[in-house]
Design a protein around this motif. Structure first.
Motif, PDB file in Angstrom:
ATOM      1  N   GLY A 156      26.364  23.894  -1.878  1.00  0.00           N
ATOM      2  CA  GLY A 156      27.078  23.922  -0.600  1.00  0.00           C
ATOM      3  C   GLY A 156      28.135  22.840  -0.524  1.00  0.00           C
ATOM      4  N   PHE A 157      27.818  21.688  -1.089  1.00  0.00           N
ATOM      5  CA  PHE A 157      28.786  20.583  -1.092  1.00  0.00           C
ATOM      6  C   PHE A 157      30.020  20.940  -1.919  1.00  0.00           C
ATOM      7  CE2 PHE A 157      30.536  16.666  -2.846  1.00  0.00           C
ATOM      8  CZ  PHE A 157      30.694  15.894  -1.706  1.00  0.00           C
TER       9      PHE A 157
ATOM     10  N   ALA B 254      35.676  22.720  -2.101  1.00  0.00           N
ATOM     11  CA  ALA B 254      36.682  23.732  -2.452  1.00  0.00           C
ATOM     12  C   ALA B 254      37.289  24.381  -1.218  1.00  0.00           C
ATOM     13  CB  ALA B 254      36.040  24.794  -3.343  1.00  0.00           C
ATOM     14  N   LYS B 255      36.914  23.897  -0.038  1.00  0.00           N
ATOM     15  CA  LYS B 255      37.412  24.386   1.251  1.00  0.00           C
ATOM     16  C   LYS B 255      36.996  25.834   1.523  1.00  0.00           C
ATOM     17  CE  LYS B 255      41.333  21.198   1.340  1.00  0.00           C
ATOM     18  NZ  LYS B 255      42.794  21.033   1.520  1.00  0.00           N
ATOM     19  N   ARG B 256      35.906  26.258   0.947  1.00  0.00           N
ATOM     20  CA  ARG B 256      35.341  27.569   1.258  1.00  0.00           C
ATOM     21  C   ARG B 256      34.255  27.356   2.311  1.00  0.00           C
ATOM     22  NH1 ARG B 256      34.918  29.509  -5.052  1.00  0.00           N
ATOM     23  NH2 ARG B 256      37.172  29.480  -5.432  1.00  0.00           N
ATOM     24  N   TYR B 257      34.714  27.071   3.508  1.00  0.00           N
ATOM     25  CA  TYR B 257      33.831  26.603   4.559  1.00  0.00           C
ATOM     26  C   TYR B 257      32.792  27.638   4.976  1.00  0.00           C
ATOM     27  CZ  TYR B 257      37.570  23.157   4.740  1.00  0.00           C
ATOM     28  OH  TYR B 257      38.499  22.202   4.404  1.00  0.00           O
TER      29      TYR B 257
ATOM     30  N   ALA C 179      31.743  21.213   7.799  1.00  0.00           N
ATOM     31  CA  ALA C 179      32.453  22.425   7.401  1.00  0.00           C
ATOM     32  C   ALA C 179      33.084  23.107   8.619  1.00  0.00           C
ATOM     33  CB  ALA C 179      31.502  23.381   6.684  1.00  0.00           C
ATOM     34  N   TYR C 180      32.325  23.194   9.720  1.00  0.00           N
ATOM     35  CA  TYR C 180      32.881  23.790  10.949  1.00  0.00           C
ATOM     36  C   TYR C 180      34.054  22.954  11.459  1.00  0.00           C
ATOM     37  CZ  TYR C 180      29.118  27.221  11.709  1.00  0.00           C
ATOM     38  OH  TYR C 180      28.254  28.285  11.617  1.00  0.00           O
TER      39      TYR C 180
END
Length: 288
Positions: free
Chosen positions: A169-170, A175-178, A208-209
């Protein structure tokens, strides 16, 4: 009769040490002795209940009494002063505890109302706004490029599901794939609630949000981490970023309360860098 009255007074005087051991205040014990003395006088002087036997002491008696060296403060008075001091200290401590509890309850109530309103907004179906056709030649709008495949992000394999899930997840978050990161991290929290990585994953969900420009969802994720895992390693971080999310939602006053809560609860354990970040954040939010 005088001998009888004096004897009764002496008996009451001898009984006073036992009465002094009772829980009643000194004033109450004195009032009781006076009442009993009046009752004895009524028995001695049945024809004149209002008569009082004057003490056979000269007017200068108070001076002679002071000269005897009797301390001005009795043992009972000293004990009462000590008890009063302890009661004041206990009252002060109790007041501080009640103030802290009230601040926490107030923060929880305010955030619960805010979360309820946010959930209602998110649950409402989106309203489509029709766009009137514009005259002129047709304009082809290029479609947004689809995100790269998740295959490009390597999945770790350490043998620890919680560790592997969090690291994956990190990497998705980096990679900005939130959206993908949130999905993976939520599974980490749900499947491994007792793992230390649960606090990490819940905090990263909020990050991420927040990076995906969704401060409402971010604030809920951060608050849940602080509320459900207050001893987690990323609980202080979640409170700090909760303040950032509230600032983005134009709730600077609430953000200031969160920064205050962060300093009060975790001030003794957070790093010097975070303390400096709190000072900067409070200045940016114009906290008083």
């Amino acid at each position: 009769m005088t001998k009888f009255l004096v004897g009764a007074a002496i008996a009451l005087t001898l009984a006073s040490p036992a009465l002094a051991q009772r829980d009643a205040p000194v004033e109450a014990r004195v009032d009781k002795l006076e009442s009993e003395m009046r009752a004895v006088q009524r028995k001695v002087f049945p024809s004149g209940a209002g008569m009082m036997v004057e003490p056979q002491i000269a007017p200068s008696a108070p001076t002679s009494v002071e000269a005897t060296g009797v301390p001005a403060t009795s043992a009972i008075t000293d004990l009462s002063a000590r008890v009063a001091s302890l009661e004041q200290q206990l009252a002060s401590m109790t007041g501080q505890i009640e103030q802290n509890d009230y601040r926490v309850r107030q923060l929880e109530t305010q955030f619960a109302d805010y979360r309820k309103a946010t959930d209602a907004k998110l649950a409402a179906p989106p309203v489509a706004t029709p766009v009137a056709p514009v005259g002129g030649p047709d304009v082809t709008v290029p479609e947004a490029p689809e995100p790269a495949s998740t295959a490009a992000v390597a999945k770790p394999s350490t043998g620890d599901p919680a560790e592997d899930g969090y690291l994956y997840g990190f990497r998705l978050w980096e990679a900005k794939r939130y959206g993908e990161a949130v999905t993976v991290l939520k599974k980490v929290v749900a499947d491994n609630p007792k793992s230390r990585r649960a606090s990490y994953a819940q905090n990263l969900i909020g990050r991420a949000y927040l990076d995906d420009n969704k401060p409402s969802l971010a604030s809920i994720a951060f608050y849940d981490n602080y509320k459900k895992m207050p001893d987690g390693e990323r609980a202080p971080d979640s409170l700090f970023y909760l303040g950032s999310a509230l600032v983005k939602l134009d709730k600077a006053a609430d953000a200031c309360k969160v920064y205050g809560e962060l300093s009060d609860v975790y001030g003794a354990t957070i790093s010097a860098k975070m303390k400096a970040d709190i000072v900067k954040a409070r200045a940016a939010a114009k906290c008083k």
